[in-house]
Design a protein around this motif. Structure first.
Motif, short mmCIF file in Angstrom:
data_model
loop_
_atom_site.label_atom_id
_atom_site.label_comp_id
_atom_site.label_asym_id
_atom_site.label_seq_id
_atom_site.Cartn_x
_atom_site.Cartn_y
_atom_site.Cartn_z
N LEU A 79 -48.24 -29.07 -21.30
CA LEU A 79 -47.08 -28.18 -21.19
C LEU A 79 -46.80 -27.44 -22.49
N ALA A 80 -47.09 -28.07 -23.61
CA ALA A 80 -46.88 -27.41 -24.91
C ALA A 80 -47.81 -26.21 -25.05
N ASN A 81 -49.10 -26.39 -24.72
CA ASN A 81 -50.05 -25.28 -24.81
C ASN A 81 -49.69 -24.15 -23.87
N VAL A 82 -49.38 -24.50 -22.63
CA VAL A 82 -49.03 -23.47 -21.65
C VAL A 82 -47.74 -22.76 -22.07
N GLY A 83 -46.77 -23.51 -22.57
CA GLY A 83 -45.50 -22.92 -22.99
C GLY A 83 -45.66 -21.93 -24.13
N VAL A 84 -46.47 -22.29 -25.12
CA VAL A 84 -46.69 -21.41 -26.27
C VAL A 84 -47.43 -20.15 -25.86
N LEU A 85 -48.53 -20.30 -25.14
CA LEU A 85 -49.39 -19.16 -24.85
C LEU A 85 -48.83 -18.24 -23.77
N SER A 86 -47.96 -18.77 -22.92
CA SER A 86 -47.35 -17.92 -21.89
C SER A 86 -46.11 -17.20 -22.40
N ILE A 141 -55.21 -24.74 -22.70
CA ILE A 141 -55.23 -23.46 -23.42
C ILE A 141 -55.68 -22.35 -22.48
N ILE A 142 -56.72 -22.63 -21.71
CA ILE A 142 -57.23 -21.64 -20.76
C ILE A 142 -56.15 -21.24 -19.77
N ASP A 143 -55.43 -22.23 -19.24
CA ASP A 143 -54.36 -21.93 -18.29
C ASP A 143 -53.22 -21.17 -18.94
N GLY A 144 -52.90 -21.51 -20.19
CA GLY A 144 -51.88 -20.77 -20.93
C GLY A 144 -52.26 -19.32 -21.12
N CYS A 145 -53.53 -19.09 -21.43
CA CYS A 145 -54.02 -17.71 -21.59
C CYS A 145 -53.93 -16.94 -20.27
N ARG A 146 -54.25 -17.62 -19.18
CA ARG A 146 -54.18 -16.95 -17.87
C ARG A 146 -52.76 -16.54 -17.50
#
Length: 390
Positions: free
Chosen positions: A110-117, A136-141
């Motif tokens: 959730l931290a990775n997705v939260g930052v990148l989204s 990270i991949i999902d955050g980028c998407r």
């Protein structure tokens, strides 16, 4: 075709490719020797690198706070889920990582997705290592920015892509600190140098490096002596608990608190987990013994496997990928290990590329020399049985 029939058809294709998965039940505490599905197994697949997940000091800390605060946090951090233990842990992590502030998330994912989204905007570009974690991949998407993939730890390719995107609004370089399937360490010093030259921001997911790399276990930042713009981490590896965090400037943390949807709308960690995590950071801060033992175990296993003739990837990390190649052969290898009482599952596509199926060993500070010797003896015997080594 009916719903279940359609899903069964797709599952059959997965099984034919040798990619079918199932869960196994752990019936004892996270130790090197565990009962799995009713059988005693020597586990070389755990991320409990420092053996803290079952440390009595963490258990006692969690138990004390459990009686004070109960089993759940009852809400998101912005509603009823923020306690003094959340604040204490954030302050402790900031001190440990040497950043201004920290924000806890309910998982590293959730931290990775939260930052990148939330950080990159439309018109920005994210430059992502090709072996970055799925989170990270999902955050980028989910991001409104465009994403470009650069070859794994290839600084020439990264520089070429930085040059090609100079006209873009902003560039974000995102990388794992330690890559979970290959055990390689990102050259963070070189990434930071390129970021400075081309005016890019750097985001590092230090999940597998926190508590492991650097003189004091502070991760890849300490290992290379650099300070990225955003440091993401998890409590579920060397820390031995559960949860994620983001470290950086006060402004960054204030921004995420207001914009990261995976923080705003997620129930917070239980206070008891925060207390156990706080204790883990205290232990890591005051003791280097376990980390030194961990690296000694890593060196012994890697050196011995290479001498046997195995292809072993990775740097000086607890992640030791032994490349088998063929998917079905890898599954057979893992089955033979299981028959010998060793739990080290096969890692197959789509987790890793085709042709690179592997046994991904992970070692902890709690593995004894006797247990390591048994692992190595088993690899030697199975490798010869399957005509993989001489």
């Amino acid at each position: 075709m009916k719903f279940d029939g359609w899903l069964s058809y797709r599952l059959d294709k997965t099984k034919e490719a040798g990619l079918n998965r199932k869960v196994r039940t752990m019936e004892t505490a996270p130790l090197p020797l565990m009962t799995i599905d009713g059988e005693k197994q020597l586990v070389f697949a755990s991320n409990n690198y420092l053996g803290l997940a079952n440390d009595k000091r963490l258990v006692n800390a969690a138990e004390t706070v459990l009686h004070e605060f109960g089993v759940g946090s009852s809400g998101s951090r912005l509603i009823t889920g923020h306690t003094n233990w959340h604040q204490k842990l954030e302050d402790k992590i900031s001190q440990f990582k040497r950043t201004e502030e920290t924000l806890l998330f309910s998982s590293g994912y959730l931290a990775n997705v939260g930052v990148l989204s939330s950080l990159p905007e439309k018109g920005d570009v994210i430059l992502s290592d090709e072996l970055n974690h799925a989170s990270i991949i999902d955050g980028c998407r989910l991001s409104k920015a465009n994403t470009l993939i650069y070859n794994h730890v290839d600084m020439d390719d990264l520089e070429e892509k930085l040059k090609a995107t100079e006209s873009c609004q902003r560039r974000f370089i995102v990388t794992d600190g330690v890559f979970s399937m290959d055990g390689t360490i990102a050259p963070l010093d070189k990434i930071m140098s390129l970021a400075k030259r081309y005016h890019a921001f750097v985001i590092v997911d230090d999940a597998h490096a926190t508590g492991v790399l650097g003189e004091n276990g502070r991760g890849t930042s300490e290992y290379f002596g650099v300070y990225p713009d955003v440091i993401i981490g998890t409590l579920s590896k060397a820390i031995g608990t559960e949860g994620g965090f983001v470290c950086g400037s006060k402004v960054l943390i204030d921004f995420l608190l207001n914009h990261a949807r995976t923080f705003i709308f997620q129930t917070s960690l239980p206070p008891a987990i925060c207390a156990a995590s706080y204790t883990a950071f205290e232990i890591i801060k005051h003791s280097k013994d376990k980390r030194q033992l961990l690296h000694s175990n890593v060196k012994k296993i890697k050196t011995s496997l290479q001498e046997m003739g195995y292809t072993v990837k990775g740097d000086d990390t607890p992640i030791i990928p032994v490349i088998i190649g063929d998917t079905h052969k890898t599954v057979m290898f893992a089955k033979r290990l299981l028959e010998k009482g060793i739990y080290a599952p096969a890692i197959r596509p789509p987790t890793i590329p085709l042709g690179e199926s592997r046994i991904r060993l992970t070692v902890t500070a709690d593995h004894s020399l006797k247990e390591i010797d048994y692992l190595l003896k088993s690899f030697n015997l199975i490798g010869k049985e399957l005509n993989m080594i001489k």
